[in-house]
Each structure stands twice: as structure tokens, then as C-alpha cells.
Design a protein around this motif. Structure first.
Motif, PDB file in Angstrom:
ATOM      1  N   GLN A  87       0.830  -1.207   0.000  1.00 26.75           N
ATOM      2  CA  GLN A  87       0.000   0.000   0.000  1.00 26.75           C
ATOM      3  C   GLN A  87       0.866   1.259   0.000  1.00 26.75           C
ATOM      4  OE1 GLN A  87      -0.061  -2.521   2.171  1.00 26.75           O
ATOM      5  NE2 GLN A  87      -2.127  -2.975   2.896  1.00 26.75           N
ATOM      6  N   VAL A  88       2.008   1.202   0.678  1.00 20.88           N
ATOM      7  CA  VAL A  88       2.917   2.349   0.733  1.00 20.88           C
ATOM      8  C   VAL A  88       3.550   2.582  -0.633  1.00 20.88           C
ATOM      9  CG1 VAL A  88       5.059   3.237   1.741  1.00 20.88           C
ATOM     10  CG2 VAL A  88       3.376   2.078   3.195  1.00 20.88           C
ATOM     11  N   GLY A  89       4.071   1.521  -1.236  1.00 26.18           N
ATOM     12  CA  GLY A  89       4.695   1.658  -2.541  1.00 26.18           C
ATOM     13  C   GLY A  89       3.734   2.195  -3.594  1.00 26.18           C
ATOM     14  N   ASP A 123       6.954  -1.308  10.566  1.00 27.31           N
ATOM     15  CA  ASP A 123       5.931  -1.190  11.604  1.00 27.31           C
ATOM     16  C   ASP A 123       4.745  -0.368  11.116  1.00 27.31           C
ATOM     17  OD1 ASP A 123       5.164  -1.976  14.137  1.00 27.31           O
ATOM     18  OD2 ASP A 123       5.942  -0.187  15.120  1.00 27.31           O
ATOM     19  N   TRP A 124       4.531  -0.345   9.787  1.00 24.32           N
ATOM     20  CA  TRP A 124       3.452   0.442   9.196  1.00 24.32           C
ATOM     21  C   TRP A 124       2.166  -0.365   9.196  1.00 24.32           C
ATOM     22  CZ3 TRP A 124       0.060   0.488   5.026  1.00 24.32           C
ATOM     23  CH2 TRP A 124      -0.454   1.744   4.676  1.00 24.32           C
ATOM     24  N   HIS A 125       1.043   0.290   9.529  1.00 28.53           N
ATOM     25  CA  HIS A 125      -0.247  -0.401   9.601  1.00 28.53           C
ATOM     26  C   HIS A 125      -1.273   0.322   8.738  1.00 28.53           C
ATOM     27  CE1 HIS A 125       1.272  -2.934  12.831  1.00 28.53           C
ATOM     28  NE2 HIS A 125       1.713  -1.845  13.424  1.00 28.53           N
ATOM     29  N   ASP A 126      -1.844  -0.396   7.791  1.00 36.00           N
ATOM     30  CA  ASP A 126      -2.823   0.182   6.877  1.00 36.00           C
ATOM     31  C   ASP A 126      -4.036   0.681   7.654  1.00 36.00           C
ATOM     32  OD1 ASP A 126      -4.000   0.927   4.501  1.00 36.00           O
ATOM     33  OD2 ASP A 126      -4.804  -1.070   4.065  1.00 36.00           O
ATOM     34  N   GLY A 127      -4.475   1.887   7.342  1.00 34.99           N
ATOM     35  CA  GLY A 127      -5.615   2.466   8.024  1.00 34.99           C
ATOM     36  C   GLY A 127      -5.287   3.136   9.329  1.00 34.99           C
ATOM     37  N   SER A 152      -4.048   9.785   0.651  1.00 36.66           N
ATOM     38  CA  SER A 152      -4.613   8.806   1.575  1.00 36.66           C
ATOM     39  C   SER A 152      -3.902   7.473   1.387  1.00 36.66           C
ATOM     40  CB  SER A 152      -6.112   8.643   1.331  1.00 36.66           C
ATOM     41  OG  SER A 152      -6.666   7.716   2.228  1.00 36.66           O
ATOM     42  N   PRO A 153      -3.161   7.007   2.398  1.00 33.81           N
ATOM     43  CA  PRO A 153      -2.920   7.661   3.685  1.00 33.81           C
ATOM     44  C   PRO A 153      -2.141   8.970   3.503  1.00 33.81           C
ATOM     45  CG  PRO A 153      -1.425   5.830   3.380  1.00 33.81           C
ATOM     46  CD  PRO A 153      -2.409   5.764   2.246  1.00 33.81           C
ATOM     47  N   ASP A 204       2.382  -5.667  25.233  1.00 34.63           N
ATOM     48  CA  ASP A 204       1.734  -6.436  24.164  1.00 34.63           C
ATOM     49  C   ASP A 204       0.394  -5.818  23.807  1.00 34.63           C
ATOM     50  OD1 ASP A 204       1.424  -8.946  22.490  1.00 34.63           O
ATOM     51  OD2 ASP A 204      -0.305  -9.141  23.820  1.00 34.63           O
ATOM     52  N   ARG A 205      -0.379  -5.417  24.797  1.00 36.09           N
ATOM     53  CA  ARG A 205      -1.687  -4.811  24.519  1.00 36.09           C
ATOM     54  C   ARG A 205      -1.533  -3.444  23.861  1.00 36.09           C
ATOM     55  NH1 ARG A 205      -4.896  -3.741  28.955  1.00 36.09           N
ATOM     56  NH2 ARG A 205      -3.227  -4.067  30.480  1.00 36.09           N
ATOM     57  N   ALA A 206      -0.513  -2.700  24.258  1.00 38.90           N
ATOM     58  CA  ALA A 206      -0.279  -1.387  23.636  1.00 38.90           C
ATOM     59  C   ALA A 206       0.078  -1.547  22.160  1.00 38.90           C
ATOM     60  CB  ALA A 206       0.825  -0.649  24.383  1.00 38.90           C
ATOM     61  N   VAL A 207       0.920  -2.530  21.850  1.00 38.36           N
ATOM     62  CA  VAL A 207       1.305  -2.778  20.462  1.00 38.36           C
ATOM     63  C   VAL A 207       0.102  -3.245  19.650  1.00 38.36           C
ATOM     64  CG1 VAL A 207       2.656  -4.312  18.973  1.00 38.36           C
ATOM     65  CG2 VAL A 207       3.738  -3.211  20.944  1.00 38.36           C
ATOM     66  N   ARG A 208      -0.708  -4.115  20.245  1.00 38.97           N
ATOM     67  CA  ARG A 208      -1.898  -4.598  19.541  1.00 38.97           C
ATOM     68  C   ARG A 208      -2.862  -3.448  19.250  1.00 38.97           C
ATOM     69  NH1 ARG A 208      -2.862 -10.159  19.616  1.00 38.97           N
ATOM     70  NH2 ARG A 208      -1.312 -11.362  20.794  1.00 38.97           N
ATOM     71  N   ASP A 209      -3.052  -2.569  20.224  1.00 39.96           N
ATOM     72  CA  ASP A 209      -3.959  -1.444  20.031  1.00 39.96           C
ATOM     73  C   ASP A 209      -3.441  -0.520  18.936  1.00 39.96           C
ATOM     74  OD1 ASP A 209      -6.391   0.034  21.390  1.00 39.96           O
ATOM     75  OD2 ASP A 209      -4.866   1.567  21.059  1.00 39.96           O
ATOM     76  N   ARG A 210      -2.137  -0.290  18.932  1.00 40.14           N
ATOM     77  CA  ARG A 210      -1.543   0.581  17.914  1.00 40.14           C
ATOM     78  C   ARG A 210      -1.728  -0.004  16.515  1.00 40.14           C
ATOM     79  NH1 ARG A 210       3.500   0.892  15.488  1.00 40.14           N
ATOM     80  NH2 ARG A 210       3.994   2.991  14.739  1.00 40.14           N
ATOM     81  N   ALA A 211      -1.759  -1.328  16.414  1.00 39.80           N
ATOM     82  CA  ALA A 211      -1.915  -1.990  15.113  1.00 39.80           C
ATOM     83  C   ALA A 211      -3.370  -2.059  14.660  1.00 39.80           C
ATOM     84  CB  ALA A 211      -1.322  -3.383  15.166  1.00 39.80           C
ATOM     85  N   GLY A 212      -4.296  -1.548  15.492  1.00 40.33           N
ATOM     86  CA  GLY A 212      -5.699  -1.543  15.110  1.00 40.33           C
ATOM     87  C   GLY A 212      -6.544  -2.577  15.813  1.00 40.33           C
TER      88      GLY A 212
END
Length: 263
Positions: free
Chosen positions: A8-10, A41-45, A74-75, A229-237
Motif C-alpha cells: 500500500q505504501v509503494g 511497523d506500518w499499519h494500513d488504516g 490517503s494515507p 503487548d496490549r499497547a502494540v496490539r492497540d496501535r496496530a488496530g
């Protein structure tokens, strides 16, 4: 460095850079991808795309045409416009530059991306050069004297001068709250993930992703592994619920990071 960007970035950057060349011919010689898209560490959306646009001239006359392009991306494609001469001088000698923050192009912004962190990312990033109707991606070859040392020194000072007072302020704000009262996930993520990333930078002189920093911090401080772990999961959506007790634990982790910086 691997030149493989998230698809998606490319795709988004290729469209952007081709249109950027049409609107401002000859302005950008190369575009260096930094931030989460370059660290894996990029997350779509969720994530924006951060870029250093290396320019061949003062872009002041081109900015009005480029502002809508950034706003409509967008993004969001954020970043900074710099000449090769400015990059060679280093961030301490560049007072302000055109920068894009959350899609808004500002003609002369101090601070922001004008830090040793960006200069270190220039050394480890992925750069794109428009070639005909496509963009060629290669590893960067930038090298700037003592970047890692400057970056590690700044990370240490940020932990002491910025994050220690943040911890004090956050603790005061939570003083009258019950342990099970809800807390905004963004607050807990910020308190838990940002200082540990600075610890990694302070100790290695490198920029690592927040996910990698969380992995290293969990190994160092196993008592905080679940929170991280929960912080990373939340950051990933993958949305999580956080309460005051979690925020207080994040502050305790922050203080452990500051203690390392004070050694």
C-alpha cells in the motif's frame, strides 16, 4: 536495508511522486521513506507515510500547487522538503523548512522533522527516484558524521528533560481516579511505547520501531510484558481497553526508562 515497502505504501507513493513531478517538474530529486514504513511497523488504516523530499531548488513557488496534493493523499503523505546542502549541514543548522503534518503543508516550520532522528533515518531509509512512468526504489547511501552519537545524546536528554516531567504530570492527573476507571488508549500507548523506544535509541544510536522496542522492553522488564503487548496490539488496530491501573503501570515503566538515562 531491504527495499521492500508495504504494497500500500509503494503504490500510494508511486502515484504521489508521479503527480508531484507533474505539478513541480524537476523539484524533487529523490524521496526518502522514513518512519514506520521504513522500519516494518506500518499499519494500513492507522499509519501515515513519512518522507524526506530532497529538492533541487527552494520549493517556495511550488508549495501552493503541492499543498492540495498532500491534503488529498490517503494515507497522508507527510514529511519535510530539504535541499542536499541543508541535509549536509545537519539539523542543528536548519532553522525551518517546508513540512507536512497530517496532510497540512506548512511553508516554514521549525522543529518537527528537523531532528537527528530524521538524519539517522536518512542513513537507513529507502529512497525512490522517478524514472519515466515508474519509481525506482533503492537503499539510501547517506552518511552523516556522528549522527548516531548526536541521536543517542538527544534521546538521553529527552528522557530526562521531557519524559520525566510528563510522568510527574500524568501521575498527578491520575491521583484521584479509581484503578478501574477507563483511560484513553492513545494516552497509555504514548506513555508506554515512546520512552522505551528512546531507550533503544540511547543505547544503540539507531531508530527502531515501537514494536521492536516493546519486544526489547518486555525482555528487560517482564513484569510489563502484558501491558506492552496490549499497547502494540492497540496501535496496530486491534483495539484494547485500558484503565487507570494500566496508565499507572505505564508511568512506572516510563520512570524505569528515565532511571536508565540518569545512569
Amino acid at each position: 536495508m531491504d527495499t521492500q515497502l508495504p504494497p500500500q505504501v509503494g503504490e500510494a507513493l508511486t502515484r504521489f511522486l508521479l503527480e508531484q513531478r507533474r505539478l513541480a517538474p524537476g523539484l524533487v530529486s529523490r524521496a526518502v521513506v522514513t518512519g514506520s514504513a521504513a522500519t516494518g511497523d506500518w499499519h494500513d488504516g492507522v499509519s501515515d507515510i513519512d518522507v524526506v523530499f530532497v529538492v533541487t531548488r527552494d520549493p517556495v513557488d511550488d508549495l501552493p500547487a503541492l499543498a492540495p496534493l498532500h491534503a488529498e493523499s490517503s494515507p497522508h503523505i507527510d514529511g519535510v522538503y530539504l535541499t542536499e546542502a541543508e541535509i549536509a549541514r545537519g539539523p542543528d543548522q536548519v532553522e525551518a523548512a517546508p513540512q507536512v503534518v497530517e496532510g497540512v503543508l506548512l511553508s516554514a516550520l521549525a522543529g518537527g522533522s528537523l531532528t537527528w532522528a530524521t538524519w539517522r533515518e536518512l542513513e537507513d531509509g529507502v529512497q525512490g527516484v522517478v524514472d519515466g512512468g515508474d519509481v525506482i526504489w533503492t537503499p539510501t547511501a547517506d552518511r552523516h558524521p556522528d549522527t548516531a552519537t548526536h541521536l543517542a545524546t538527544r534521546a538521553r536528554s529527552d528522557l530526562i528533560d521531557f519524559w520525566e516531567p510528563v510522568g510527574d504530570s500524568a501521575e498527578a492527573e491520575l491521583a484521584d481516579r479509581g484503578p478501574d476507571d477507563p483511560v484513553r488508549p492513545e494516552t497509555v500507548r504514548w506513555l508506554a511505547l515512546s520512552p522505551i523506544r528512546l531507550v533503544e535509541t540511547m543505547e544503540s544510536g539507531r531508530i527502531v520501531s515501537k514494536t521492536d522496542a516493546a519486544r526489547a522492553a518486555a525482555a528487560r522488564w517482564p513484569e510489563h510484558a502484558d501491558l506492552l503487548d496490549r499497547a502494540v496490539r492497540d496501535r496496530a488496530g486491534e483495539r484494547q481497553t485500558f484503565v487507570t491501573a494500566d496508565a499507572r503501570q505505564a508511568i512506572a515503566l516510563l520512570r524505569q526508562c528515565v532511571a536508565l538515562a540518569r545512569r
